[in-house]
Design an enzyme around this catalytic site. Structure first.
Site, PDB file in Angstrom:
ATOM      1  N   ARG A 245      34.638 -10.153 -51.107  1.00 44.00           N
ATOM      2  CA  ARG A 245      34.471  -8.932 -51.463  1.00 44.00           C
ATOM      3  C   ARG A 245      34.192  -9.275 -53.683  1.00 44.00           C
ATOM      4  NH1 ARG A 245      39.727 -10.294 -50.924  1.00 44.00           N
ATOM      5  NH2 ARG A 245      41.419  -8.879 -52.291  1.00 44.00           N
TER       6      ARG A 245
ATOM      7  N   ASP B 224      47.871  -4.248 -67.858  1.00 41.04           N
ATOM      8  CA  ASP B 224      47.198  -5.532 -68.455  1.00 41.04           C
ATOM      9  C   ASP B 224      47.076  -5.593 -70.018  1.00 41.04           C
ATOM     10  OD1 ASP B 224      45.804  -6.267 -65.888  1.00 41.04           O
ATOM     11  OD2 ASP B 224      43.784  -5.065 -66.435  1.00 41.04           O
TER      12      ASP B 224
ATOM     13  N   CYS C 292      39.812   5.516 -71.908  1.00 37.22           N
ATOM     14  CA  CYS C 292      41.009   4.893 -71.548  1.00 37.22           C
ATOM     15  C   CYS C 292      41.650   4.292 -73.026  1.00 37.22           C
ATOM     16  CB  CYS C 292      41.121   4.380 -70.445  1.00 37.22           C
ATOM     17  SG  CYS C 292      40.866   5.547 -69.251  1.00 37.22           S
TER      18      CYS C 292
ATOM     19  N   ARG D  54      38.253  -2.967 -70.152  1.00 35.53           N
ATOM     20  CA  ARG D  54      37.300  -3.768 -69.963  1.00 35.53           C
ATOM     21  C   ARG D  54      36.601  -3.678 -71.329  1.00 35.53           C
ATOM     22  NH1 ARG D  54      35.519  -2.664 -64.359  1.00 35.53           N
ATOM     23  NH2 ARG D  54      37.053  -4.282 -63.801  1.00 35.53           N
TER      24      ARG D  54
ATOM     25  N   LYS E 285      44.466 -10.285 -58.239  1.00 35.31           N
ATOM     26  CA  LYS E 285      46.190  -9.433 -58.167  1.00 35.31           C
ATOM     27  C   LYS E 285      47.128  -9.678 -57.165  1.00 35.31           C
ATOM     28  CE  LYS E 285      43.048  -5.252 -58.064  1.00 35.31           C
ATOM     29  NZ  LYS E 285      41.388  -6.001 -58.103  1.00 35.31           N
TER      30      LYS E 285
ATOM     31  N   ARG F 210      36.032 -13.178 -57.508  1.00 40.57           N
ATOM     32  CA  ARG F 210      36.626 -13.569 -58.369  1.00 40.57           C
ATOM     33  C   ARG F 210      38.098 -13.887 -56.281  1.00 40.57           C
ATOM     34  NH1 ARG F 210      40.277  -9.816 -60.070  1.00 40.57           N
ATOM     35  NH2 ARG F 210      40.075 -10.530 -62.233  1.00 40.57           N
TER      36      ARG F 210
ATOM     37  N   CYS G 170      30.851   5.770 -69.502  1.00 44.52           N
ATOM     38  CA  CYS G 170      32.479   6.173 -68.347  1.00 44.52           C
ATOM     39  C   CYS G 170      32.638   7.532 -69.486  1.00 44.52           C
ATOM     40  CB  CYS G 170      33.928   5.780 -69.053  1.00 44.52           C
ATOM     41  SG  CYS G 170      34.407   4.276 -68.020  1.00 44.52           S
TER      42      CYS G 170
HETATM   43  C1  LIG Z   1      40.327  -5.333 -57.736  1.00 45.08           C
HETATM   44  C2  LIG Z   1      39.655  -6.220 -57.727  1.00 45.08           C
HETATM   45  C3  LIG Z   1      38.405  -6.203 -56.609  1.00 45.08           C
HETATM   46  C4  LIG Z   1      39.097  -5.943 -55.044  1.00 45.08           C
HETATM   47  O1  LIG Z   1      40.190  -5.443 -54.745  1.00 45.08           O
HETATM   48  P1  LIG Z   1      41.501  -5.097 -53.517  1.00 45.08           P
HETATM   49  O2  LIG Z   1      42.639  -5.709 -53.621  1.00 45.08           O
HETATM   50  O3  LIG Z   1      40.358  -5.249 -52.664  1.00 45.08           O
HETATM   51  O4  LIG Z   1      41.296  -3.561 -54.017  1.00 45.08           O
HETATM   52  C5  LIG Z   1      37.770  -6.799 -56.296  1.00 45.08           C
HETATM   53  N1  LIG Z   1      37.570  -8.158 -57.288  1.00 45.08           N
HETATM   54  C6  LIG Z   1      37.856  -7.877 -58.980  1.00 45.08           C
HETATM   55  C7  LIG Z   1      37.023  -8.721 -59.001  1.00 45.08           C
HETATM   56  C8  LIG Z   1      38.953  -7.004 -58.673  1.00 45.08           C
HETATM   57  O5  LIG Z   1      39.590  -7.185 -60.016  1.00 45.08           O
END
Ligand SMILES: *Cc1c(COP(=O)(O)O)cnc(C)c1O
Length: 395
Positions: free
Chosen positions: A127, A304, A140, A145, A348, A123, A136
């Protein structure tokens, strides 16, 4: 200033073995024993807790939505006679889970539409989130998910590992891989090592991290052998998930200590939950205890819009208010970034109290944590070079 000399109450308390086992249980410290003896049925719950009718109905419902499973270690933290116990509310299903508010979604963060390969969520530009298992240690009730974890939800997690590795090899713009699921630390040492080794073989992947609640649900899993294996794959970071100070027992503190001693920087991701931690005192105690465990509070998530979670959600105003009671009043290292994972896949988004009262090209007017107001000038353009400055330059 003189301080009262009352003895400090111990901050960390062991809960093993409590009322779960009135006689010492020889295998309590073995993680496989903890896994095998998880509370998963109404019958076992009834042996240990006085269930409310909301919980009883919730347990019956859980079998078709998100499984019930609680490790003995975590179950032991539940206050037997308190239906509002913050530990209990996180893991014991309630009938309110059957209620979907009009905004609830199966996939609130839009992950399924951002999967170039099954099990790999891409996304953000640099990363990815790699879903390596659907299991798990405990579940929770507000799981973001829940559509794919625990084996009873509406979807099944299918991760195509070979295709995921090929995607990572091809996409040289990716430098950060986050292993999650489910919980990657439930894999055997050798299975997890095979994944880490394969990722480390991809030169552009600089940064590896694991998102896990195992150190909290199953601290026994953090064995010296696991730590020895993990430290070979540095830089490896870890994000754990603690919501309430009571979860930080001596066993959890020691497990986190073993990880930190292995050179793994630790962060915490909490979810803001109604009646559990939507309270400034609880949050302050939590983040201070985390620092004592060498864990840096990283994110505080607004819950969420997951189906059946509306009874656990609290207002954004409350989240902002909590952050406002922390910023300036305690160590900056202790304060997490409050975020909303934007519904539908926006990622985020940081949510902050407003400290900027006015801003134009000349100045910014700000307030501090005490409400005092300050003005800070923007840089002024330097006057064009004149006779005097030319002289200085040639000197
Ligand atoms: C939370 C998340 C990340 C990592 O986000 P950071 O802000 O770098 O910790 C990466 N990919 C997805 C899909 C996420 O939900």
């Amino acid at each position: 200033m003189s301080q009262p000399t009352a003895a400090l109450a111990p901050r960390f308390i062991s809960h093993a073995p409590g009322y779960w086992a009135t006689a010492p249980t020889p295998h309590w410290d073995e993680w496989h024993w903890q896994q095998r003896n998880r509370v998963t049925t109404l019958a076992v719950l009834d042996q240990h807790l006085q269930l409310t009718s909301e919980e009883r109905a919730g347990v019956l419902l859980a079998g078709s939505k998100l499984a019930l499973a609680v490790t003995p270690h975590y179950f032991n933290l539940i206050e037997r006679d308190n239906p509002d116990c913050p530990i209990r509310r996180q893991v014991i299903p309630r009938i309110e889970e059957a209620y979907d508010s009009p905004y609830d979604m199966a996939d609130p963060c839009g992950e399924d539409s951002h999967m170039p390969v099954p099990g790999l969520v891409h996304r953000y530009p640099d990363r990815v989130l790699f879903l390596v298992t659907d299991r798990c240690a405990s579940y929770c009730r507000y799981c973001t998910r829940s559509r794919v974890v625990s084996g009873v939800g509406e979807q099944e997690l299918v991760t195509d590992f070979e295709e995921a590795f090929r995607y990572l090899e091809k996409n040289t713009g990716i430098r950060d891989v986050l292993l999650s699921g489910g919980d990657a630390l439930l894999l055997s040492d050798s299975r997890l090592e095979a994944i880490l080794k394969r990722l480390r073989g991809i030169p552009h992947l600089e940064f590896l991290r694991i998102g896990t609640r195992v150190p909290i649900f199953l601290p026994q899993r953090i064995t010296p052998a696991l730590c020895e294996m993990l430290r070979k794959y540095h830089p490896l970071w870890m994000s754990v998930h603690v919501n309430h100070p009571r979860e930080l027992t001596t066993e959890v503190r020691d497990a986190l200590g073993r990880l930190a001693d292995s050179g793994i920087p630790l962060g915490n991701q909490s979810v803001l939950l109604k009646g559990i931690n939507d309270n400034a005192e609880v949050m302050r105690d939590l983040i201070h205890k985390l620092l004592l465990c060498r864990v840096r509070p990283y994110y505080l998530y607004q819950c969420d819009l997951i189906r059946g979670s509306s009874h656990l959600r609290t207002s954004v105003a409350k989240g902002i208010e909590i952050i406002e009671t922390l910023r300036g009043f305690t160590s900056g290292y202790a304060i997490p970034q409050y975020v909303i994972d934007a519904p539908g896949g926006g990622g985020k988004v940081p949510i902050n109290p407003n400290y900027v009262l006015y801003h134009d090209t000349e100045k910014i007017v700000i307030r501090n944590y005490e409400g005092k107001i300050f003005e800070y000038p923007e840089p002024i353009a330097l006057p064009v070079a004149n006779h005097h400055s030319a002289e200085l330059l040639s000197a």
